[in-house]
Scaffold this motif. Sequence first.
Motif, mmCIF file in Angstrom:
data_model
loop_
_atom_site.group_PDB
_atom_site.id
_atom_site.type_symbol
_atom_site.label_atom_id
_atom_site.label_comp_id
_atom_site.label_asym_id
_atom_site.label_seq_id
_atom_site.Cartn_x
_atom_site.Cartn_y
_atom_site.Cartn_z
ATOM 1 N N ILE A 190 -51.517 30.774 55.322
ATOM 2 C CA ILE A 190 -50.640 30.282 54.260
ATOM 3 C C ILE A 190 -50.385 28.807 54.548
ATOM 4 N N VAL A 191 -50.583 27.961 53.556
ATOM 5 C CA VAL A 191 -50.355 26.526 53.718
ATOM 6 C C VAL A 191 -48.925 26.212 53.311
ATOM 7 N N ARG A 192 -48.177 25.639 54.227
ATOM 8 C CA ARG A 192 -46.790 25.271 53.954
ATOM 9 C C ARG A 192 -46.750 23.984 53.123
ATOM 10 N N THR A 193 -45.584 23.712 52.568
ATOM 11 C CA THR A 193 -45.425 22.517 51.734
ATOM 12 C C THR A 193 -45.790 21.255 52.511
ATOM 13 N N ASN A 194 -45.501 21.255 53.805
ATOM 14 C CA ASN A 194 -45.812 20.087 54.638
ATOM 15 C C ASN A 194 -47.309 19.834 54.773
ATOM 16 N N GLY A 195 -48.137 20.792 54.351
ATOM 17 C CA GLY A 195 -49.580 20.621 54.446
ATOM 18 C C GLY A 195 -50.159 19.697 53.396
ATOM 19 N N GLU A 196 -49.360 19.366 52.397
ATOM 20 C CA GLU A 196 -49.852 18.488 51.330
ATOM 21 C C GLU A 196 -50.241 17.122 51.891
ATOM 22 N N GLY A 197 -51.466 16.694 51.573
ATOM 23 C CA GLY A 197 -51.928 15.374 51.982
ATOM 24 C C GLY A 197 -52.473 15.298 53.396
ATOM 25 N N LYS A 198 -52.454 16.411 54.132
ATOM 26 C CA LYS A 198 -52.940 16.375 55.507
ATOM 27 C C LYS A 198 -54.468 16.378 55.539
ATOM 28 N N SER A 199 -55.005 15.684 56.536
ATOM 29 C CA SER A 199 -56.459 15.539 56.642
ATOM 30 C C SER A 199 -57.086 16.786 57.264
ATOM 31 N N ARG A 200 -58.406 16.851 57.182
ATOM 32 C CA ARG A 200 -59.126 17.967 57.796
ATOM 33 C C ARG A 200 -58.874 18.004 59.308
ATOM 34 N N GLU A 201 -58.823 16.823 59.940
ATOM 35 C CA GLU A 201 -58.604 16.765 61.385
ATOM 36 C C GLU A 201 -57.241 17.337 61.752
ATOM 37 N N GLU A 202 -56.223 17.054 60.942
ATOM 38 C CA GLU A 202 -54.885 17.569 61.225
ATOM 39 C C GLU A 202 -54.839 19.086 61.075
ATOM 40 N N PHE A 203 -55.481 19.603 60.020
ATOM 41 C CA PHE A 203 -55.539 21.058 59.835
ATOM 42 C C PHE A 203 -56.299 21.719 60.985
ATOM 43 N N GLU A 204 -57.394 21.101 61.411
ATOM 44 C CA GLU A 204 -58.211 21.686 62.473
ATOM 45 C C GLU A 204 -57.454 21.704 63.797
ATOM 46 N N ARG A 205 -56.725 20.632 64.082
ATOM 47 C CA ARG A 205 -55.968 20.569 65.325
ATOM 48 C C ARG A 205 -54.891 21.655 65.361
ATOM 49 N N GLU A 206 -54.216 21.829 64.239
ATOM 50 C CA GLU A 206 -53.176 22.862 64.213
ATOM 51 C C GLU A 206 -53.776 24.257 64.254
ATOM 52 N N LEU A 257 -42.299 14.221 72.311
ATOM 53 C CA LEU A 257 -43.069 12.981 72.193
ATOM 54 C C LEU A 257 -44.538 13.226 72.518
ATOM 55 N N GLU A 258 -44.798 14.076 73.520
ATOM 56 C CA GLU A 258 -46.173 14.375 73.927
ATOM 57 C C GLU A 258 -46.933 15.204 72.890
ATOM 58 N N SER A 259 -46.214 15.807 71.954
ATOM 59 C CA SER A 259 -46.884 16.606 70.919
ATOM 60 C C SER A 259 -47.700 15.742 69.973
ATOM 61 N N GLY A 260 -47.384 14.442 69.914
ATOM 62 C CA GLY A 260 -48.113 13.538 69.030
ATOM 63 C C GLY A 260 -47.671 13.598 67.578
ATOM 64 N N ASP A 261 -46.535 14.260 67.325
ATOM 65 C CA ASP A 261 -46.076 14.433 65.944
ATOM 66 C C ASP A 261 -45.011 13.413 65.532
ATOM 67 N N PHE A 262 -44.664 12.483 66.431
ATOM 68 C CA PHE A 262 -43.554 11.580 66.140
ATOM 69 C C PHE A 262 -43.916 10.127 66.443
ATOM 70 N N ASN A 263 -43.163 9.255 65.755
ATOM 71 C CA ASN A 263 -43.210 7.799 65.999
ATOM 72 C C ASN A 263 -44.531 7.142 65.615
ATOM 73 N N GLY A 264 -45.415 7.876 64.936
ATOM 74 C CA GLY A 264 -46.655 7.283 64.450
ATOM 75 C C GLY A 264 -46.543 6.931 62.982
ATOM 76 N N GLU A 265 -47.595 6.377 62.435
ATOM 77 C CA GLU A 265 -47.598 6.006 61.016
ATOM 78 C C GLU A 265 -47.479 7.259 60.148
ATOM 79 N N GLY A 266 -46.504 7.259 59.247
ATOM 80 C CA GLY A 266 -46.287 8.402 58.360
ATOM 81 C C GLY A 266 -45.602 9.577 59.041
#
Length: 481
Positions: free
Chosen positions: A158-174, A231-240
């Motif tokens: 199931i794709v959550r609302t936060n999945g909108e606009g995410k790249s293939r690389e982001e989906f694959e990593r998760e 911070l080590e998760s890589g989900d914060f403080n980056g672009e977007g």
Amino acid sequence: MKRVLMDISADLTRIALAEDGELKELYYESKREESLVGNVYAGRVANVMPNLQAAFVDIGAEKNGYYYYGNARAVSDAEKNSARPKVGDTLLLQVEKDAVGTKGAVLTGKFSFPGKFLVLLPEEGGEIGISRKITDSAERARIREILTELLPADCGAIVRTNGEGKSREEFEREWKQLWAKCERLKTGEFLKPPALISQENHPVKRAARDFYGADVEEYVVNEAESYRELLESGDFNGEGQPALRLHTDAIPLFEAYFLESQSEKALDEHVWLKSGGFLVIEETEACVVIDVNTGKAAGRGDLQKTILKTNLEAAEEAAKQMRLRNLSGIIIIDFIDMADTAAQKEVTQRLKKAVAKDRIKTVVVGMTELGLMQVTRKKTRPSLKRQMTTKCRACDGSGRLPSIEWTVTRMRREAESVFAHTIYNELTVQADKRLLAAFAGGDGAWKTALEKKSGGTILLEESEMGFGQYAMEKRKKKVNV
């Protein structure tokens, strides 16, 4: 600005979602009673109830979990014998809902592993659901194409609302992170039940996942270790990405953002409206009742306009309180009676619009013939009241105590019974001053009368016991001949 605050102490974790300084959601989780939702266990079947197509399963918790093994309640258990477990069987199950009150955790055999963008369904082959809030047809098609290529044939998502606009690389990593959790299920076959196979993340990580999205701009945490892990998760403080900040000020986190006083008011039984009306919120074992009252608004101008205005305000406030207090299950809202059908529809629409902001699935069912609004909200964890409070020892959780008259009558019956049916002839009664005076009667008349009638002695001893509490000590006193 939307901000998530994570206040971590030695015994308690508090998670708050604030929007423009206003507290919207609040969760408490003690180290002693951490949520089990999402945990996977190898459980041992303790009891089977064929008439309910259910079993009670020992997962190592204080109460056995409840597992419904039928596919449809309309189907008889006789037709489902192949699915019926036996006492002593080992089952791999996931906690769907935490234990509440006298009820154990709700368990399921259909596993799901939620991430920030995806919910992985390892046994739903080929099923790909996409959040209805992603409305662009081209985007939905793009996401579906990516997941069709990524997912194994026997796995759904199931794709959550936060999945909108995410790249293939982001989906694959998760997907890889979630698939690693699925792989742990294989180890359950070799464990002696009850045993924990997979544990859901720490409350802070779970909150970071559940609230993650473009609409939350900042996360603030007051513990260095949790800050480092996030911070080590890589989900914060980056672009977007949302910002992550470590709170190191001497002022406590909730106080620094003016949420402490708001959190303390989150359990108030009365909630005032701007119009002068107010809500009364009561939680019971069966349902939640929200009563709407005109209060100070009564007597101001046209009655029907006042009622409509109060009910419209109440609809919005009720939705806020359901979200803030995490009220769930069946919720009944007793709006002020409206004779006009158009007014009823307007209030219903206002409530539907207000609950649409809730992350938790909330359905406005509609009005009953008695004019009561029916609402259902998905249960995910105990309400804020159950998280923050404990059962009162004096009233056993009822919220009420026996009247002084009832208590005195009980005390007197007990005293009479001691002298009439036992060998004891001296009785010491311990209670607070007010209760002792009522027990003895005006000027001690009742006490004197019983002593004369029974030949016994009653001694009164003041104590610091709570209201309505007392103790009696019986003794055999030697009688001089």
